[in-house]
Design a protein around this motif. Structure first.
Motif, mmCIF file in Angstrom:
data_model
loop_
_atom_site.group_PDB
_atom_site.id
_atom_site.type_symbol
_atom_site.label_atom_id
_atom_site.label_comp_id
_atom_site.label_asym_id
_atom_site.label_seq_id
_atom_site.Cartn_x
_atom_site.Cartn_y
_atom_site.Cartn_z
ATOM 1 N N THR A 32 0.852 -1.190 0.000
ATOM 2 C CA THR A 32 0.000 0.000 0.000
ATOM 3 C C THR A 32 0.890 1.243 0.000
ATOM 4 N N PRO A 33 0.968 1.945 -1.129
ATOM 5 C CA PRO A 33 1.882 3.095 -1.231
ATOM 6 C C PRO A 33 1.649 4.193 -0.200
ATOM 7 N N HIS A 54 5.514 9.555 -4.784
ATOM 8 C CA HIS A 54 4.523 8.485 -4.901
ATOM 9 C C HIS A 54 4.892 7.524 -6.027
ATOM 10 N N ASP A 55 5.305 8.073 -7.157
ATOM 11 C CA ASP A 55 5.731 7.233 -8.284
ATOM 12 C C ASP A 55 6.933 6.370 -7.895
ATOM 13 N N GLU A 58 5.752 3.506 -5.616
ATOM 14 C CA GLU A 58 5.084 2.473 -6.411
ATOM 15 C C GLU A 58 6.084 1.674 -7.241
ATOM 16 N N TRP A 62 6.650 -2.301 -7.052
ATOM 17 C CA TRP A 62 6.590 -3.202 -8.206
ATOM 18 C C TRP A 62 7.861 -4.053 -8.282
ATOM 19 N N LEU A 77 -1.336 -5.232 -5.026
ATOM 20 C CA LEU A 77 -0.937 -3.840 -5.233
ATOM 21 C C LEU A 77 -2.148 -2.963 -4.965
ATOM 22 N N PHE A 79 -2.866 0.121 -5.349
ATOM 23 C CA PHE A 79 -2.471 1.349 -6.027
ATOM 24 C C PHE A 79 -3.656 2.213 -6.454
ATOM 25 N N CYS A 81 -5.121 2.356 -9.334
ATOM 26 C CA CYS A 81 -5.114 2.131 -10.792
ATOM 27 C C CYS A 81 -6.335 2.732 -11.475
ATOM 28 N N GLU A 86 -3.103 1.790 -17.314
ATOM 29 C CA GLU A 86 -2.294 1.308 -16.190
ATOM 30 C C GLU A 86 -2.678 -0.129 -15.833
#
Length: 152
Positions: A32-33, A54-55, A58, A62, A77, A79, A81, A86
């Protein structure tokens, strides 16, 4: 065979709550980011570096998933999305690794999302961002719900 589980939905849709239960029942690693980002940088939503951070979080997550899936460990994930592009990318990544793939869409009516947002912002749980209503309005405008063919 390991499964890449992808959580889909807007903030306050219940993604993380569902993902925690899924992690327990499936014996999967939950990534969980927001939890990592708030631990590292605090409530940085207004910081110009937020999106880049944040990028990066993530991408690191990954990298972890990419190493675990071929070893037989399922990964979730969390994320959000929001874009089909994506989601399709993660489907392709899972296929290349020989992993199964499953989307989990949290379809919550917008009035309920805003009710939950107000409650969340009032009693901010650890590991989540306080999101102004105006920002949620922007998120709602750009969110692309999954098409029926994605949910098969």
């Amino acid at each position: 065979m390991a499964t890449l589980h992808l959580m889909i939905g807007l903030p306050c849709s219940g993604k993380t709550t569902y993902a925690r239960k899924l992690a327990e029942s499936a014996g999967a690693l939950l990534l969980t980011p927001d939890v990592w980002q708030t631990s590292l940088f605090g409530q940085d939503l207004d910081d110009p570096a937020h999106d880049e951070r944040h990028d990066t979080v993530e991408a690191i997550m990954w990298d972890v998933a990419e190493k675990l899936l071929p070893l037989g460990t399922s990964v979730i994930l969390d994320f959000g999305c929001w874009a089909r592009e994506e989601r399709d990318d993660f489907l392709d990544r899972a296929k290349r690794l020989g992993a199964d793939f499953k989307l989990h869409y949290m379809d919550v009516p917008y009035p309920e999302l805003y009710r939950r947002l107000e409650a969340r912002n009032r009693d901010l749980p650890e590991g989540v961002f306080q999101i102004p209503k105006e920002m949620m309005d922007e998120y709602v405008a750009i969110f692309q719900p999954p098409e029926p063919d994605e949910l098969i």
